[in-house]
Design a protein around this motif. Structure first.
Motif, PDB file in Angstrom:
ATOM      1  N   LEU A 171       0.799  -1.096  -0.286  1.00 32.76           N
ATOM      2  CA  LEU A 171       0.025  -0.129   0.006  1.00 32.76           C
ATOM      3  C   LEU A 171       0.723   1.145   0.156  1.00 32.76           C
ATOM      4  O   LEU A 171       1.735   1.184   0.701  1.00 32.76           O
ATOM      5  CB  LEU A 171      -0.646   0.116   1.431  1.00 32.76           C
ATOM      6  CG  LEU A 171      -1.822  -0.924   1.453  1.00 32.76           C
ATOM      7  CD1 LEU A 171      -2.834  -0.924   2.702  1.00 32.76           C
ATOM      8  CD2 LEU A 171      -2.612  -1.616   0.055  1.00 32.76           C
ATOM      9  N   LYS A 172       0.609   2.287  -0.270  1.00 32.59           N
ATOM     10  CA  LYS A 172       1.175   3.276  -1.017  1.00 32.59           C
ATOM     11  C   LYS A 172       0.746   4.231  -0.389  1.00 32.59           C
ATOM     12  O   LYS A 172      -0.736   4.684  -0.831  1.00 32.59           O
ATOM     13  CB  LYS A 172       1.556   4.072  -2.495  1.00 32.59           C
ATOM     14  CG  LYS A 172       1.375   5.108  -2.631  1.00 32.59           C
ATOM     15  CD  LYS A 172       2.315   5.647  -3.898  1.00 32.59           C
ATOM     16  CE  LYS A 172       3.223   5.500  -4.632  1.00 32.59           C
ATOM     17  NZ  LYS A 172       3.518   5.515  -5.444  1.00 32.59           N
ATOM     18  N   ASP A 173       0.852   5.256   0.456  1.00 31.76           N
ATOM     19  CA  ASP A 173       0.681   6.458   1.651  1.00 31.76           C
ATOM     20  C   ASP A 173       0.178   7.652   0.825  1.00 31.76           C
ATOM     21  O   ASP A 173       1.308   8.062  -0.144  1.00 31.76           O
ATOM     22  CB  ASP A 173       0.813   6.853   2.993  1.00 31.76           C
ATOM     23  CG  ASP A 173       0.469   7.358   3.669  1.00 31.76           C
ATOM     24  OD1 ASP A 173      -0.634   8.554   3.161  1.00 31.76           O
ATOM     25  OD2 ASP A 173       0.468   7.122   4.506  1.00 31.76           O
ATOM     26  N   VAL A 174      -1.622   8.138   0.357  1.00 31.15           N
ATOM     27  CA  VAL A 174      -1.866   9.100  -0.445  1.00 31.15           C
ATOM     28  C   VAL A 174      -0.537  10.473   0.080  1.00 31.15           C
ATOM     29  O   VAL A 174      -0.780  11.394  -0.593  1.00 31.15           O
ATOM     30  CB  VAL A 174      -2.822   9.585  -0.982  1.00 31.15           C
ATOM     31  CG1 VAL A 174      -3.045   8.362  -1.349  1.00 31.15           C
ATOM     32  CG2 VAL A 174      -3.337  10.357   0.237  1.00 31.15           C
ATOM     33  N   LYS A 175      -0.562  10.318   1.404  1.00 39.32           N
ATOM     34  CA  LYS A 175      -0.073  11.993   2.369  1.00 39.32           C
ATOM     35  C   LYS A 175       1.780  11.594   1.580  1.00 39.32           C
ATOM     36  O   LYS A 175       2.139  13.348   2.569  1.00 39.32           O
ATOM     37  CB  LYS A 175      -0.455  11.689   3.596  1.00 39.32           C
ATOM     38  CG  LYS A 175      -2.051  11.629   3.939  1.00 39.32           C
ATOM     39  CD  LYS A 175      -2.254  11.422   5.104  1.00 39.32           C
ATOM     40  CE  LYS A 175      -3.696  12.264   5.544  1.00 39.32           C
ATOM     41  NZ  LYS A 175      -4.028  13.480   4.802  1.00 39.32           N
ATOM     42  N   ASN A 176       2.319  11.175   1.725  1.00 40.67           N
ATOM     43  CA  ASN A 176       3.461  11.158   1.608  1.00 40.67           C
ATOM     44  C   ASN A 176       4.458   9.634   0.821  1.00 40.67           C
ATOM     45  O   ASN A 176       5.615  10.413   0.748  1.00 40.67           O
ATOM     46  CB  ASN A 176       4.142  11.285   3.228  1.00 40.67           C
ATOM     47  CG  ASN A 176       3.477   9.723   3.805  1.00 40.67           C
ATOM     48  OD1 ASN A 176       3.491   8.518   3.311  1.00 40.67           O
ATOM     49  ND2 ASN A 176       3.691   9.401   5.128  1.00 40.67           N
ATOM     50  N   ASN A 177       3.870   9.243  -0.150  1.00 41.54           N
ATOM     51  CA  ASN A 177       3.952   8.270  -0.855  1.00 41.54           C
ATOM     52  C   ASN A 177       4.766   7.434   0.068  1.00 41.54           C
ATOM     53  O   ASN A 177       5.545   6.607  -0.814  1.00 41.54           O
ATOM     54  CB  ASN A 177       4.882   8.886  -1.716  1.00 41.54           C
ATOM     55  CG  ASN A 177       4.131  10.243  -2.683  1.00 41.54           C
ATOM     56  OD1 ASN A 177       3.198   9.815  -2.989  1.00 41.54           O
ATOM     57  ND2 ASN A 177       4.572  10.752  -3.809  1.00 41.54           N
ATOM     58  N   ASN A 178       5.049   7.163   1.142  1.00 46.21           N
ATOM     59  CA  ASN A 178       5.853   5.751   1.495  1.00 46.21           C
ATOM     60  C   ASN A 178       5.063   4.572   1.071  1.00 46.21           C
ATOM     61  O   ASN A 178       3.615   4.919   1.119  1.00 46.21           O
ATOM     62  CB  ASN A 178       5.948   5.959   3.909  1.00 46.21           C
ATOM     63  CG  ASN A 178       6.476   7.008   3.541  1.00 46.21           C
ATOM     64  OD1 ASN A 178       7.133   7.813   2.929  1.00 46.21           O
ATOM     65  ND2 ASN A 178       6.828   7.670   5.032  1.00 46.21           N
ATOM     66  N   GLU A 179       5.976   3.665   0.982  1.00 45.52           N
ATOM     67  CA  GLU A 179       4.791   1.952   0.801  1.00 45.52           C
ATOM     68  C   GLU A 179       5.395   1.512   2.305  1.00 45.52           C
ATOM     69  O   GLU A 179       6.291   0.908   2.694  1.00 45.52           O
ATOM     70  CB  GLU A 179       5.236   1.638  -0.458  1.00 45.52           C
ATOM     71  CG  GLU A 179       5.236   2.374  -1.369  1.00 45.52           C
ATOM     72  CD  GLU A 179       6.034   2.259  -3.180  1.00 45.52           C
ATOM     73  OE1 GLU A 179       5.959   0.984  -3.052  1.00 45.52           O
ATOM     74  OE2 GLU A 179       5.449   2.570  -3.944  1.00 45.52           O
ATOM     75  N   TYR A 180       4.507   0.737   2.367  1.00 39.27           N
ATOM     76  CA  TYR A 180       4.477  -0.572   3.422  1.00 39.27           C
ATOM     77  C   TYR A 180       4.007  -2.147   2.492  1.00 39.27           C
ATOM     78  O   TYR A 180       2.573  -2.003   2.139  1.00 39.27           O
ATOM     79  CB  TYR A 180       3.488  -0.328   4.767  1.00 39.27           C
ATOM     80  CG  TYR A 180       3.719   1.579   4.826  1.00 39.27           C
ATOM     81  CD1 TYR A 180       4.935   1.374   5.856  1.00 39.27           C
ATOM     82  CD2 TYR A 180       2.947   2.489   4.578  1.00 39.27           C
ATOM     83  CE1 TYR A 180       4.904   2.813   6.290  1.00 39.27           C
ATOM     84  CE2 TYR A 180       3.409   3.523   4.951  1.00 39.27           C
ATOM     85  CZ  TYR A 180       4.347   3.274   5.678  1.00 39.27           C
ATOM     86  OH  TYR A 180       4.875   4.991   6.090  1.00 39.27           O
ATOM     87  N   PHE A 181       4.607  -2.936   2.830  1.00 42.09           N
ATOM     88  CA  PHE A 181       3.447  -4.542   2.919  1.00 42.09           C
ATOM     89  C   PHE A 181       3.867  -5.014   4.393  1.00 42.09           C
ATOM     90  O   PHE A 181       3.634  -4.801   5.449  1.00 42.09           O
ATOM     91  CB  PHE A 181       5.256  -5.006   2.636  1.00 42.09           C
ATOM     92  CG  PHE A 181       4.922  -6.672   2.315  1.00 42.09           C
ATOM     93  CD1 PHE A 181       4.594  -6.740   0.876  1.00 42.09           C
ATOM     94  CD2 PHE A 181       5.057  -7.657   3.092  1.00 42.09           C
ATOM     95  CE1 PHE A 181       4.550  -8.474   0.772  1.00 42.09           C
ATOM     96  CE2 PHE A 181       4.718  -8.782   2.916  1.00 42.09           C
ATOM     97  CZ  PHE A 181       4.074  -8.670   1.676  1.00 42.09           C
ATOM     98  N   VAL A 182       2.167  -4.975   3.870  1.00 41.97           N
ATOM     99  CA  VAL A 182       1.159  -5.607   4.904  1.00 41.97           C
ATOM    100  C   VAL A 182       0.350  -6.959   4.343  1.00 41.97           C
ATOM    101  O   VAL A 182       0.597  -7.396   3.380  1.00 41.97           O
ATOM    102  CB  VAL A 182      -0.386  -4.881   4.150  1.00 41.97           C
ATOM    103  CG1 VAL A 182      -0.896  -5.492   6.383  1.00 41.97           C
ATOM    104  CG2 VAL A 182       0.524  -3.542   5.479  1.00 41.97           C
TER     105      VAL A 182
END
Length: 635
Positions: A171-182
Motif C-alpha cells: 500500500l502507498k500512503d497518499v499523504k507522503n508516498n511511503n509504501e508498506y508491505f502488509v
C-alpha cells in the motif's frame, strides 16, 4: 520445505520521502543525571540565538492497523453473524482504522454484506484467492492508501482438512508516498498443530522476503499461538526481520474471550519490522447493546496499533574505545567545537586513569585514534568527570571533582583547539565539598552560552539546589543562588538539565520514584539561577514509581525543545518511549523499536553526534557486541 504459491501483480520500487520544515531552533539541550559517573553531564554547546534548524524531524501523520477474527457464531449464540457485522463499520469509525485485516469471514452472504458496507464507508478491499473457510480480506481506506501490488498463498498440510492461508498487499500512503508491505494470515488452530504453525510461520517469512522489497513490514492475523511459543518466535526473529509485537507480547492484554468479554489468552497479533514505530496500541473491547443484550462482534477482540516511520535509523557499531568493563564511563560532548558530540572514555582502572577523546566523524561514528589527556588522569574510583562549555567558546571543557583532592574543589581544564584540554587546572572554590553524597552538574541555566555550576547534597542546606553562575574564565560566581522549591532531601533523587521550553536557557527536571507520584517535575529557568514549576510539563508524559526507570531529556527532533524519554528494561519490551516536547507540554509517546533492550545493564545516551541539531540514540551494554557501542542517528 514446500514453497508457497502466490499470485503477484508487479511491484513498484521502494519510495521513501521525508518532509522537512523550517522551525525555530534555539540552544540544544544537555543530558544530566544524578549519577555523574554513569551518565553524561554535559550541556550542548549553545548556538547563536534565533538560528533556524534547516532540517528538523517532522513526524508523518500516523496510520492505524487492526487485525480482527470475525468468528462465526455458535448454534447457541443469541445473535447472528449479520447482526454482529452490522456494527463493524461503527467499530472502524470509532477507532479511526485505516487498514483492516480480517479472518474467518466465511459466510458468503455476510461477506458480501461486509464488503458492501465497508465500500460505502470508504474502504477498498483485496480479497482475491482461495477462501478455505476463512477469507483473509485486507481493507484499506481509499482516502489514505492506494494498492501497488498484492498476492496470496495457501498451504495444505493435510489435504482438505489442515490448511493455512494468507493475503498480502503493498500500500502507498497518499499523504507522503511511503509504501508498506502488509500480510494477513490465519494459522491452524488445534492445540497439537504447533509444527504446522511453525512451518507456516517460515512460509510467511519466505513470502515476505520475496515480496517486501525493502519496505516496512506489518504482519498481522490470528496466529492461534500464545507468546513465547516456537512458532511465534519464528515469525518474530527468523531471517533477520526481528519483528516486534505491538501488543507487547505477554505484557499485553489477552485477545480471545469466547463470547464472554473476559479475555483468556493472547492469540491475535499486529507485528512490524523495526523501521516503524508506533504511537499507541490496544486490545479493542468495544461492545454493543442489541435487544437489551450485550453483544461483542466476535469471540476475539480486535487488536489495534497506530504507526509512523521509525525516528532512528539502523544501528551502526563503533568499536573505538570498546569496553566490556561495566565500570567504564562514556560521555558525549563537543570538545573541538565543530557542532558534533565527541565520545569520551574514562576508566579509573584502565590506561592509567587517563581521559581519552574520540572525535565524531560526522557519520554516526568516531575516529579510531584517541586524543589522550594526561593532566586530568585519575585512578581513583571516587573521581567524577563532567564535560561542559564553561567559558563560552563553544568547546566543552573538562571538569574533574574528587572529594579527597584539592580540598574538594572542582577543577576546570579548558578545551584547546585540537580536541584536548589545558595542561593546568583552574581550581574552583565555589561550592567546595568533601561530602560523599554531593552531586555536581554543569549546565547553562541563564542562557549566556556558559555552563553554570550546580551543587546538590540531600543532607546539606535542606536539600536545596545551589547555582553558581559562570564568569567566563573557567571560574564561577561566589554569589550563590539557592532554590528551595526544587530541592530534595531524598538521596536517590535524579536531576536533569535541558532546555524544555526552547527559550535558550536550560531548565531543571527533578524525579524520584517515591516523590511527586512518580512525576518528572519540570522547573523552568528564570534566567538568574532560580526556577519556577511548569505544571503542564510536570503532568505530561510518563510517570514512574520504579527505581529501575531511566529518564532522559534531549532534543530528538531538533526543534530547540528537549523531549522526554522513558526507558525501563522490564516494561514495553524494553522500548524507549519518546514524548516530544512543546513550549508548554509533552506530546503522546512514540514507541521506538530501534536498539531496544530488556537488560538493566544497558546504558543509553541521547546526543547529537553528527551535527544536524537532533539528539541521536547511543546504546552500550558491556556484555554485548564485545563492548562496542551502537549508534542510531535520527533520520
Amino acid at each position: 520445505m514446500l514453497k508457497s504459491p502466490f499470485k503477484t501483480f508487479g511491484t513498484n520500487g521502494l519510495w521513501k520521502v521525508m518532509a522537512t520544515a523550517l522551525l525555530l531552533c534555539t540552544i540544544g539541550c544537555e543530558k544530566n543525571t544524578v549519577q555523574p559517573k554513569k551518565e553524561v553531564e554535559t550541556p550542548t554547546t549553545p548556538e547563536e540565538p534565533n538560528v533556524i534548524n534547516p532540517n528538523p524531524l517532522v513526524l508523518e501523520e500516523s496510520f492505524t492497523v487492526m487485525s480482527f477474527n470475525l468468528r462465526n457464531p455458535t448454534n447457541s449464540d443469541p445473535f447472528t453473524q449479520l447482526q454482529r457485522m452490522s456494527k463493524l463499520t461503527t467499530l472502524m469509525n470509532d477507532n479511526e482504522v485505516d487498514i483492516l485485516g480480517v479472518q474467518e469471514l466465511a459466510n458468503n452472504d455476510v461477506e458480501e454484506y461486509v464488503n458492501s458496507a465497508m465500500d460505502q464507508a470508504g474502504y477498498a478491499v483485496y480479497k482475491t484467492g482461495a477462501a478455505n473457510g476463512s477469507p483473509k480480506s485486507i481493507f484499506y481506506k481509499k482516502s489514505r492508501f492506494t494498492l501497488v501490488n498484492a498476492g496470496h498463498l495457501i498451504k495444505e498440510f493435510v489435504a482438505g482438512t489442515v490448511i493455512s492461508s494468507a493475503k498480502w498487499v503493498i500500500l502507498k500512503d497518499v499523504k507522503n508516498n511511503n509504501e508498506y508491505f502488509v500480510i494477513n494470515s490465519h494459522w491452524y488452530h488445534t492445540a497439537d498443530a504447533g509444527e504446522y504453525r511453525k512451518e507456516f510461520a517460515q512460509i510467511l517469512l519466505d513470502c515476505i522476503k520475496a515480496n517486501h522489497g525493502g519496505r516496512p513490514v506489518i504482519c498481522l492475523g490470528d496466529f492461534n499461538a500464545i507468546p513465547g511459543t516456537t512458532e511465534i518466535n519464528t515469525i518474530k526473529n527468523a531471517d533477520g526481520f526481528n519483528m516486534v509485537d505491538a501488543l507487547m507480547e505477554s505484557q499485553g492484554d489477552p485477545t480471545f474471550h469466547n463470547w464472554t468479554g473476559i479475555g483468556t489468552k493472547k492469540i491475535d497479533y499486529v507485528m512490524s519490522t523495526r523501521d516503524l514505530a508506533f504511537r499507541s496500541y490496544k486490545v479493542v473491547k468495544d461492545k454493543y447493546t442489541v435487544d437489551g443484550k450485550t453483544m461483542w462482534p466476535s469471540d476475539h477482540f480486535p487488536v489495534f496499533a497506530r504507526y509512523i516511520p521509525a525516528i532512528f535509523g539502523e544501528a551502526k557499531q563503533d568499536a573505538s574505545a570498546a569496553s566490556t568493563d561495566a565500570k567504564n564511563q562514556y560521555y558525549f560532548s563537543d570538545v573541538n567545537g565543530d557542532g558534533k558530540k565527541d565520545k569520551i572514555s574514562w576508566n579509573a582502572g584502565a590506561n592509567g586513569g587517563k581521559v581519552s577523546v574520540y572525535l565524531a566523524n560526522g557519520s554516526g561514528g568516531f575516529q579510531s585514534t584517541a586524543i589522550v589527556h594526561d593532566a586530568s588522569a585519575s585512578t581513583s574510583a571516587d573521581s567524577y568527570y563532567y564535560f561542559a562549555d564553561v567559558n563560552g567558546d563553544k568547546k566543552a571543557d573538562l571538569i574533574r571533582w574528587n572529594k579527597g583532592l584539592v580540598s574538594g574543589k572542582t577543577q576546570v581544564y579548558l578545551a584547546s583547539s585540537n580536541g584536548s584540554f589545558s595542561a593546568t587546572a583552574i581550581d574552583n572554590p565555589e561550592g567546595t565539598s568533601a561530602g560523599t553524597t554531593t552531586k555536581f552538574y554543569f549546565s547553562d541555566v541563564n542562557g549566556d552560552g556558559m555552563a553554570d555550576k550546580i551543587y546538590w547534597n540531600s543532607t546539606h542546606d535542606g536539600g536545596n539546589i545551589r547555582v553558581y553562575l559562570a564568569t567566563g574564565d573557567g571560574n564561577f560566581s561566589g554569589s550563590v543562588k539557592s532554590s528551595s522549591n526544587v530541592g530534595s532531601t531524598t538521596a536517590r533523587t535524579n536531576y536533569y538539565f535541558a532546555d524544555i521550553n526552547g527559550d535558550g536557557k536550560n531548565d531543571l527536571v527533578r524525579w524520584q520514584a517515591s516523590l511527586d507520584s512518580g512525576k518528572a517535575m519540570v522547573f523552568l529557568s528564570n534566567g538568574d539561577g532560580t526556577f519556577t514549576k511548569s505544571v503542564d510539563h510536570s503532568n505530561a508524559g510518563a510517570t514512574s514509581g520504579l527505581e529501575s526507570t531511566k529518564f532522559y531529556f534531549a532534543d530528538v527532533n531538533g526543534d530547540g525543545k528537549a523531549d522526554k524519554i522513558y526507558w525501563n528494561a522490564s516494561n514495553n519490551l524494553g522500548e524507549p518511549k519518546i514524548y516530544l516536547g512543546t513550549s508548554t507540554t509533552f506530546e503522546s509517546p512514540v514507541y521506538s523499536l530501534r536498539g531496544t533492550s530488556q537488560k538493566e545493564t544497558t546504558n543509553y545516551y541521547f546526543e547529537d553526534i553528527n551535527g544536524d541539531g537532533k539528539a541521536d540514540q547511543i546504546r552500550w551494554n558491556p556484555t554485548e557486541n564485545n563492548g562496542a557501542i551502537k549508534t542510531y542517528s535520527v533520520r
